[in-house]
Structures are given as structure tokens and as C-alpha cells.
Design an enzyme around this catalytic site. Structure first.
Site, mmCIF file in Angstrom:
data_model
loop_
_atom_site.group_PDB
_atom_site.id
_atom_site.type_symbol
_atom_site.label_atom_id
_atom_site.label_comp_id
_atom_site.label_asym_id
_atom_site.label_seq_id
_atom_site.Cartn_x
_atom_site.Cartn_y
_atom_site.Cartn_z
ATOM 1 N N LEU A 62 0.766 -1.159 -0.016
ATOM 2 C CA LEU A 62 0.105 -0.069 0.028
ATOM 3 C C LEU A 62 0.904 1.349 -0.016
ATOM 4 O O LEU A 62 0.308 2.249 -0.161
ATOM 5 C CB LEU A 62 -1.125 0.061 1.080
ATOM 6 C CG LEU A 62 -2.140 -1.134 1.057
ATOM 7 C CD1 LEU A 62 -2.861 -0.855 2.465
ATOM 8 C CD2 LEU A 62 -2.903 -0.834 -0.306
ATOM 9 N N ARG A 63 2.116 1.208 0.074
ATOM 10 C CA ARG A 63 3.138 2.210 0.177
ATOM 11 C C ARG A 63 3.026 3.324 1.076
ATOM 12 O O ARG A 63 4.117 4.196 1.229
ATOM 13 C CB ARG A 63 3.205 3.044 -1.305
ATOM 14 C CG ARG A 63 3.208 1.807 -2.631
ATOM 15 C CD ARG A 63 4.381 1.293 -2.291
ATOM 16 N NE ARG A 63 4.751 0.379 -3.670
ATOM 17 C CZ ARG A 63 5.412 -0.511 -3.858
ATOM 18 N NH1 ARG A 63 6.311 -1.250 -2.827
ATOM 19 N NH2 ARG A 63 5.597 -1.335 -4.974
ATOM 20 N N ASN A 277 9.830 -8.853 -9.193
ATOM 21 C CA ASN A 277 10.426 -9.760 -8.359
ATOM 22 C C ASN A 277 10.058 -10.632 -7.403
ATOM 23 O O ASN A 277 9.076 -10.259 -6.381
ATOM 24 C CB ASN A 277 11.701 -9.044 -7.380
ATOM 25 C CG ASN A 277 12.856 -9.932 -7.089
ATOM 26 O OD1 ASN A 277 13.057 -11.026 -7.257
ATOM 27 N ND2 ASN A 277 13.489 -9.050 -6.161
ATOM 28 N N ASP A 304 0.756 -9.920 -4.659
ATOM 29 C CA ASP A 304 1.659 -9.156 -4.651
ATOM 30 C C ASP A 304 1.599 -7.838 -5.278
ATOM 31 O O ASP A 304 2.596 -7.313 -6.194
ATOM 32 C CB ASP A 304 3.102 -9.609 -5.277
ATOM 33 C CG ASP A 304 4.299 -9.222 -4.927
ATOM 34 O OD1 ASP A 304 4.355 -8.145 -4.056
ATOM 35 O OD2 ASP A 304 5.512 -9.673 -5.320
#
Length: 427
Positions: A62-63, A277, A304
Site C-alpha cells: 500500500l506504500r 521480483n 503481490d
């Protein structure tokens, strides 16, 4: 407030359905029946669409705090609701990192204020995700965190992972791992294979993931810790996890929609919307992932969801950050390319998005049962549309699936008894 859902379809088994109705009262499911004659403040005609438990995603970013230009708690949970998700678990690679009681409490307060769906936050295994000092796992486990992870970076030493597992096991908390041995990544930006060689980019060997999983399952065996592997991407990883489960080790695992549907051959040019990644691996790896899901080696699907700003992703494979968004596209993509192609049954897909993650992490969600929280997702299985990143509610538009034709769309999401998303209000 009473909300009555009428004329809904229930998934009974495989693809068989029956008609039912659901009454929601005080944020919980109060009654379920074929035909409910109940007074309600609001009645919604489900028009024969499929009513499922709200989806659960244990792996999203969610940063916020610190990365609000990429995503916020509000925009990310709006995107989750649009995708049919009613419970999401937020990774701790924020600034500040939730690695002490103060930062965790501040995060929980912000979630309570801004979240459109239920958000369960992770806490970090190590201070600042730097891998040099363990957090106070015992203390943080009492603060309402979901689990412990340093997602985005692997725990590089066996000693730190061993100590973390011992502390987590003592608290009955899971350790969730991004598995990557940095000593054999070699500065890679995509899978080490035919495409990286053709395009001239440094590759990330499959071994960098599987070798760390092999180490960790042995540590989990010794400690008795619940060890969960994030975003499995290689056939060797599947084999290690399968063997560990056969040995009775408490290991569980997830796989992403993009690793199930794409492989390295999807990368045809320097387009960082295909950079994530772990990277998109070989065709044999993709096939092994689905096989692992079907035989229970891999327990469920998680997106992800990793939003980034468009100018960041414009820097190409060697300059852009890893990650793609996934909340708003997961169900349509999986339904179209796995269910409609006959690779899996619909009930299996639903289980991987609801029941299984709830069971793995002992969450009281993922079912439609009287007395439980009213977390529901209404799916129009017939609706066809083209994925358009411009229509995303997420701030992140970084998807490799732009303009893909898909079928099956969440049209209504109810989270804890409240309407979190309704299609006709967002058209």
C-alpha cells in the site's frame, strides 16, 4: 442498517450453482435462505450473478507511509474492493517501516481512518528491513499485526532467520519470507534464461530463490515455526516445498496470478511493466506452479500488488523498480485463462482466493455463514471487458495485462456489511 441481497447464485460444487438470498444486519450475515421475506433498509437485486465470500489477499503493497506518490491506503483499498477483495495484508516496506510499537500503532490508526476494506498489516522481521537487527517480535505480536516479514529482501543469514523463527514460534506468529539469496542474484533484472541472453540483460538465477527456501524449511523444522513462502516462482522451489510438507514441516506457500499466466517469453522488449521480483521464469516453471497448486504444494493465490509511478516504470528493465499491480485484474485473468480454458474448476479458484488463505492464517473470514462478518463479492461471470489501466482505481498503472480481453468481473463488493464497491457507481 439491514441490507438484503436477493436473486443471487451460490456456488455449490465445481461449477454447479443454486439460487439464494442473504440478509446483512449490524455488519454481519444474519440470515441465509432460498427466499427471505425480510424487511430491509436496502434491497439489492443480484440479477442471478454469483455471490462469493470476499476475496483475501495476504500480499499487497500500500506504500503508505512514505510512498504516497505510488499508492495510499485509501487508493489501494479502493482498488482491492474493485477487484473483489475484502481482506488485504499490507507489506512493511514503507517509510517508516512498521518495526516498533509506535510505528505500528500509527499505521493501524491510519488504516482505521482511510481503509475501504479490512487491512491487516505486517510488521518487519528486522529493523528498517536492513537484516542487521531483529525487531521485538514478542512485543509487536501483541499490537495486532498479521505476521512478520522483510518482504522485498530475503533474510540473508541463517542465524537471523533461526532466531526470528524461534521468537515467532514462541508467540504463535508466522514468518513470511521473500526468498532470495543476494550472493547469487548477480545484479539481475529478469530471469536468467533465453530471453535475458537475447535482450542482453543480467539474469536472476532460479537458484537464488530455491536455495533460501531449502535453508528455511530446515530451520522451520527445528523451531516448529509456521513458515510461509511468498510468490513462489521456480520448479525447484515447488519441489523443495513439496518435500518439506511430506516431511511434516509447517510450511505454506503462495503464487501470483502473473507467475501462473506469464513466463519469460512474454518479455519481448525493454518494457518494465514486465519487471517483477521474482521475475517471470521459464515455461517449465510456470507449468510446475499450476501443478503445485493443484496438488496442494502451493496453498493459495496472492497478487503481490506492487504499484509504482509511471515515470519510475518508464526507466526500463535496468532502471525501473520491480513490481506490477494486480488487485483489479486478478479474478478476471484467472477465471478467463484457467477456468474457461478447462485447466481448473471454478470452485478451486474460489477456494484459493478465500477459504485457503483464511485456513492457512487462521482468519475468521472467507466463508458465507450466518454470524460471520459480511464480506461478500458479487461476480458477473458473463461480463466481457478489456483491461484498461486508465480505469484502475489504484494509483499504479504498471501492468503487463493492459488491453487483455477477459471475462468475469466483480460488480459489487461488500466489506464488513458496507458497500465498498459498486460497478455502476464507477462507470
Amino acid at each position: 442498517m439491514k441490507l438484503l441481497l436477493k436473486n443471487a447464485k451460490k456456488l455449490s460444487s465445481a461449477s454447479e450453482t443454486s439460487t439464494y438470498e442473504v440478509l446483512i444486519e449490524d455488519n454481519k450475515i444474519s440470515k441465509i435462505g432460498e427466499s427471505l421475506d425480510e424487511a430491509a433498509d436496502q434491497i439489492i437485486d443480484c440479477q442471478g450473478n454469483l455471490l462469493l465470500p470476499g476475496f483475501i489477499d495476504v500480499h499487497i503493497h500500500l506504500r503508505e507511509p512514505g510512498g504516497e506518490h505510488k499508492e495510499t491506503i485509501k487508493t489501494g483499498t479502493k482498488a482491492a474492493a474493485k477487484g473483489g477483495f475484502t481482506t488485504v495484508c499490507a507489506m512493511p516496506n514503507t517509510n517508516p517501516v512498521p518495526d516498533d510499537t509506535g510505528s505500528v500503532q500509527a499505521l493501524l490508526k491510519k488504516i482505521q481512518t482511510d481503509a475501504e476494506v479490512r487491512v491487516l498489516p505486517y510488521a518487519a522481521i528486522t529493523k528498517g528491513l536492513r537484516g542487521k537487527e531483529l525487531t521485538d517480535i514478542a512485543k509487536l505480536s501483541k499490537e495486532g499485526v498479521f505476521a512478520f516479514t522483510d518482504d522485498g529482501v530475503g533474510i540473508q543469514t541463517a542465524d537471523y532467520m533461526l532466531q526470528a523463527m524461534k521468537k515467532a514460534a514462541a508467540c504463535g506468529m508466522p514468518i513470511v519470507a521473500h526468498c532470495e539469496d543476494n550472493s547469487i542474484v548477480y545484479g539481475g533484472v529478469m530471469h536468467d534464461g533465453e530471453v535475458s541472453e537475447k535482450l542482453g540483460f543480467p539474469g536472476i538465477p532460479s537458484l537464488s530463490e530455491s536455495v533460501q527456501i531449502a535453508r528455511d524449511v530446515l530451520l522451520a523444522e527445528v523451531t516448529g515455526c509456521h513458515y510461509h513462502v511468498c510468490h513462489v516462482s521456480t520448479k525447484e522451489s515447488v519441489r523443495v516445498i513439496r518435500d518439506a510438507k511430506k516431511a511434516g514441516i509447517h510450511v505454506t506457500a503462495e503464487v501470483t496470478p502473473h507467475h501462473l499466466l506469464l513466463d519469460e517469453t512474454a518479455v519481448v522488449e525493454d518494457d518494465a511493466n514486465f519487471k517483477m521480483n521474482p521475475p517471470l521464469r521459464a515455461v517449465a516453471d510456470k507449468e510446475a506452479l499450476l501443478e503445485g497448486l493443484l496438488d496442494g504444494t502451493i496453498d493459495f493465490i496472492a497478487t503481490d500488488h506492487a504499484p509504482h509511478a509511471e515515470d519510475e516504470k518508464a526507466k526500463g528493465f535496468e532502471g525501473a523498480p520491480f513490481g506490477i499491480v494486480g488487485l483489479e485484474t486478478a479474478f478476471p485473468l484467472l477465471y478467463t485463462h484457467l477456468v474457461q480454458t478447462g485447466k481448473i474448476q471454478l470452485d478451486l479458484l474460489v477456494d484459493w482466493l478465500t477459504v485457503r488463505p483464511a485456513e492457512v492464517f487462521n482468519l475468521p473470514y472467507g466463508t458465507i455463514t450466518e454470524g460471520v462478518a459480511a464480506d461478500l463479492t458479487l461476480i458477473d461471470l458473463e461480463k466481457q471487458h478489456k483491461i484498461d489501466k486508465a480505469s484502475f482505481l489504484s494509483k499504479g498503472k504498471n501492468t503487463p495485462f493492459h488491453e487483455w480481453e477477459v471475462q468475469g468481473l466483480p460488480v459489487l463488493t461488500i466489506a464488513e456489511g458496507n458497500i465498498a464497491y459498486k460497478e455502476d457507481e464507477h462507470e
